[in-house]
Design an enzyme around this catalytic site. Sequence first.
Site, PDB file in Angstrom:
ATOM      1  CG  ASP A   1      -2.076   0.911   1.133  1.00  0.00           C
ATOM      2  OD1 ASP A   1      -2.259   1.519   0.062  1.00  0.00           O
ATOM      3  OD2 ASP A   1      -2.817   1.034   2.125  1.00  0.00           O
TER       4      ASP A   1
ATOM      5  CB  SER B   1      -7.961  -4.072   2.990  1.00  0.00           C
ATOM      6  OG  SER B   1      -7.725  -2.879   3.689  1.00  0.00           O
TER       7      SER B   1
ATOM      8  CG  LEU C   1       9.374 -16.780  -3.063  1.00  0.00           C
ATOM      9  CD1 LEU C   1       9.105 -16.754  -1.563  1.00  0.00           C
ATOM     10  CD2 LEU C   1       9.754 -15.381  -3.555  1.00  0.00           C
TER      11      LEU C   1
ATOM     12  CG  HIS D   1       0.054   1.841  -9.308  1.00  0.00           C
ATOM     13  ND1 HIS D   1      -0.199   1.536  -7.987  1.00  0.00           N
ATOM     14  CD2 HIS D   1      -0.989   2.615  -9.708  1.00  0.00           C
ATOM     15  CE1 HIS D   1      -1.350   2.084  -7.616  1.00  0.00           C
ATOM     16  NE2 HIS D   1      -1.836   2.754  -8.633  1.00  0.00           N
TER      17      HIS D   1
ATOM     18  CB  SER E   1      -8.647  -5.560  -3.466  1.00  0.00           C
ATOM     19  OG  SER E   1      -9.268  -4.310  -3.680  1.00  0.00           O
TER      20      SER E   1
HETATM   21  C1  FPP Z   1      -2.086   0.226  -3.324  1.00  0.00           C
HETATM   22  O1  FPP Z   1      -1.540   1.528  -3.276  1.00  0.00           O
HETATM   23  C2  FPP Z   1      -1.510  -0.488  -4.457  1.00  0.00           C
HETATM   24  C3  FPP Z   1      -2.215  -1.073  -5.465  1.00  0.00           C
HETATM   25  C4  FPP Z   1      -3.676  -1.092  -5.560  1.00  0.00           C
HETATM   26  C5  FPP Z   1      -1.505  -1.720  -6.589  1.00  0.00           C
HETATM   27  C6  FPP Z   1      -0.356  -2.565  -6.137  1.00  0.00           C
HETATM   28  C7  FPP Z   1       0.418  -3.040  -7.280  1.00  0.00           C
HETATM   29  C8  FPP Z   1       1.760  -3.132  -7.282  1.00  0.00           C
HETATM   30  C9  FPP Z   1       2.613  -2.795  -6.138  1.00  0.00           C
HETATM   31  C10 FPP Z   1       2.457  -3.665  -8.456  1.00  0.00           C
HETATM   32  C11 FPP Z   1       2.245  -5.122  -8.537  1.00  0.00           C
HETATM   33  C12 FPP Z   1       2.936  -5.744  -9.616  1.00  0.00           C
HETATM   34  C13 FPP Z   1       2.381  -6.619 -10.471  1.00  0.00           C
HETATM   35  C14 FPP Z   1       3.268  -7.297 -11.417  1.00  0.00           C
HETATM   36  C15 FPP Z   1       0.936  -6.935 -10.496  1.00  0.00           C
HETATM   37  P1  FPP Z   1      -2.521   2.773  -3.470  1.00  0.00           P
HETATM   38  O2  FPP Z   1      -2.596   3.087  -4.909  1.00  0.00           O
HETATM   39  O3  FPP Z   1      -3.831   2.460  -2.813  1.00  0.00           O
HETATM   40  O4  FPP Z   1      -1.747   3.884  -2.684  1.00  0.00           O
HETATM   41  P2  FPP Z   1      -2.389   5.106  -1.907  1.00  0.00           P
HETATM   42  O5  FPP Z   1      -3.183   4.528  -0.768  1.00  0.00           O
HETATM   43  O6  FPP Z   1      -1.197   5.884  -1.442  1.00  0.00           O
HETATM   44  O7  FPP Z   1      -3.242   5.863  -2.876  1.00  0.00           O
END
Ligand code: FPP
Length: 251
Positions: A27, A207, A138, A44, A72
């Site tokens: 997050d 969550s 892993l 991201h 999610s």
């Molecule tokens: C939450 O941060 C993050 C997500 C919803 C996306 C997570 C995805 C990645 C870390 C990349 C994953 C990689 C692959 C290959 C699928 P947020 O956007 O809710 O952050 P905020 O709360 O600061 O707005």
Amino acid sequence: MFKFKMNRKSKVEVPQVVPKHIGIIMDGNGRWAKKRMQPRIMGHKSGMEALHKVAKVANDMGVQVLTVYAFSTENWSRPESEVTFIMNLPVDFYDKYVPELHRNNVKIQMIGDTERLPQGTFEALKKAEDLTKLNTGLILNFALNYGGRAEIISAVQQIAQEILDAKYSPGMINEQLISDHLQTHTLPRTLRDPDLIIRTSGELRLSNFLPWQAAYSELYFTDVLWPDFDEKAFRDAILAYNKRQRRFGGV
Ligand code: FPP
């Protein structure tokens, strides 16, 4: 007691007790980007790079499963352009990182309602699964379009149907049977429940992430935003885990 010691095989320092299964709620990507006056998608993108690094360290340390909450069932409500960007990350991840992870014996799997993902997203993950299916290091388990309650509903529906088919009687429903019907049934039986769940960015909730499997997990919360979560932050989480006493309801 809490010191890291060298692992002779992988030549990295490993803690006394390495959690077998770690779950991560990644997050804070959006806030990371905002702090830098960049569009959210840059968060991201950097989040994907952080994930690659953490997966490498986890593999070197001997962690057996890393389940990462990448999208999610609630995330579809984000702006379309952001959803499209996130959905393209598995394609990028496949091209950029999967060959190297494969060489390092990492096995890629996925959970979630993955059949409803855009075709390209699903295909990239499926290709990664097929390529790495015989690997023994892993297990990097992507939770994509995952929702814990939906997972439980689906397990209950399957069990109900199997009772109607006279495969079981209601009295045979126990923890093992439920675990066998959850999406994590594709993991080895002793590795389905995370020992440790890490959530970054200072939010203090789960969550809808693995609600059944998290029953006895140790929880670790850090203010670090996911794109900044590096090897040191990962080791800090594991050191904190090493200081916990897991009693599973005993004394
Ligand atoms: C939450 O941060 C993050 C997500 C919803 C996306 C997570 C995805 C990645 C870390 C990349 C994953 C990689 C692959 C290959 C699928 P947020 O956007 O809710 O952050 P905020 O709360 O600061 O707005």
